[in-house]
Scaffold this active site. Structure first.
Site, mmCIF file in Angstrom:
data_model
loop_
_atom_site.group_PDB
_atom_site.id
_atom_site.type_symbol
_atom_site.label_atom_id
_atom_site.label_comp_id
_atom_site.label_asym_id
_atom_site.label_seq_id
_atom_site.Cartn_x
_atom_site.Cartn_y
_atom_site.Cartn_z
ATOM 1 N N LYS A 54 41.618 -88.081 107.026
ATOM 2 C CA LYS A 54 42.872 -88.800 106.623
ATOM 3 C C LYS A 54 43.257 -88.362 105.166
ATOM 4 C CE LYS A 54 41.445 -93.111 109.134
ATOM 5 N NZ LYS A 54 40.461 -94.264 109.078
ATOM 6 N N GLN A 98 37.757 -98.129 104.929
ATOM 7 C CA GLN A 98 37.262 -97.666 106.423
ATOM 8 C C GLN A 98 36.019 -98.582 106.760
ATOM 9 O OE1 GLN A 98 38.194 -94.885 107.988
ATOM 10 N NE2 GLN A 98 36.767 -95.012 109.733
ATOM 11 N N ASP A 121 46.837 -100.396 107.632
ATOM 12 C CA ASP A 121 45.972 -100.550 108.889
ATOM 13 C C ASP A 121 46.554 -101.447 110.107
ATOM 14 O OD1 ASP A 121 43.886 -98.798 109.740
ATOM 15 O OD2 ASP A 121 42.626 -99.649 107.932
#
Ligand code: GUN
Length: 300
Positions: A54, A98, A121
């Protein structure tokens, strides 16, 4: 039947990333550099690889990336404090924690602490709720990437019967919401579904996101179906380890008109849409700041 199309996620992701990179350059010329903050708690090797990818991809797009790695014994209070600081920082446009988190940390508390405008997200309940109402919110990256591949392959999805296998918060549920928004008839199958195979065989579109290696084979598929395989499963076969999806590709190829491979299908799309969500969040925050500054000026 025509030869089935194997949908190349790397090519599609490169298209999306190219557009993001261009838009980032335009923003930078206007004095704003999009910025993504990533928090990794613990040392799960798979999560470390995801986070590294990422961060690398962000740099390639010209997006600033801030990486915060903390030990697996970090308290929930400390993670919440980090989020609070990032929420307050106007230079940070996107925040990603995460998953999975260590067991002593409540995932839903952490995800709810992220400012919904910075929730790249799309996991905050405000964004989840907005998506279920068909609003244009920050939506989860993997399902958005799947939608991109479906539109690219099929064009208009209106009226198609889409079956989603799996009901996770990260993929299954938001995938169903996005398909509904695109006017599909949507069925979700899960571990308690009866006659799953028979129902799946009625689908024009199958999205497999269940995490069971090679579960879906030709018997589950209608001739000409389009299959999006979200599964990434490591198996040991013949003494060697390899990655496979939830779909048995070799078997499925005898029935489908198009299918995503594993690896190289959906995988690259997730990161591409994380970059696009970061750009969108940066644009929206810049616009809303400009608006509130303008309204302050008109009051004073
Ligand atoms: N872990 C596995 N997939 C994801 C994802 O899409 N977002 C986050 N934050 N963690 C993940």
């Amino acid at each position: 039947m025509n030869c089935p199309l194997v949908i190349d996620g790397k090519i599609a992701a490169a298209e999306v990333l190219g557009q993001v990179k261009h838009d980032v350059e335009v923003m930078k010329a206007d004095g704003v550099r999009p910025c993504l903050a990533v928090i990794l708690v613990g040392d799960d090797p798979a999560s470390e690889v995801y986070v590294r990818n990422k961060v690398l991809r962000a740099e390639e797009c010209g997006i600033t990336s801030l990486e915060y790695k903390v030990g697996s014994d970090t308290s929930q209070a400390h993670v919440l404090h980090m989020i609070e600081v990032l929420n307050e920082d106007a230079a940070v446009h996107g925040i990603l924690v995460q998953l999975p988190l260590p067991k002593h940390i409540d995932e839903s508390v952490v995800l709810q602490a992220i400012n919904p405008q910075k929730d790249v997200d799309g996991f905050h309940s405000e964004n989840v709720g907005g998506l279920s109402q068909g609003l244009d919110v920050l939506a989860p990256c993997t399902p958005t990437g799947c939608m991109y591949l479906l539109h690219k392959t099929l064009g208009d999805l209106s009226g198609k019967h889409a079956v989603v296998i799996g009901r996770s918060n990260i993929v299954g549920k938001p995938m169903a919401a996005l398909l509904l928004k695109a006017n599909c008839t949507v069925t979700i199958l899960h571990s308690r579904s009866e006659r799953a195979e028979t129902i799946c065989r009625q689908a024009d579109i199958v999205v497999a996101a269940v995490g069971r290696p090679l579960m879906v084979d030709a018997d589950w598929l209608k001739p000409g179906a389009i299959v999006i395989d979200v599964g990434i499963n490591r198996i040991n076969a013949g003494g060697r380890s390899r990655l496979v999806g939830d779909v048995d590709m070799e078997s499925a190829l005898t029935k489908v008109s198009a299918i995503t491979p594993v690896p190289g299908g959906v995988g690259p799309m997730t990161i591409a849409f994380l970059m696009r969500n970061t750009l969108t969040a940066a644009k929206q925050q810049t616009q809303s700041r400009a608006k509130s500054e303008a309204s302050c000026l008109s009051i004073s």
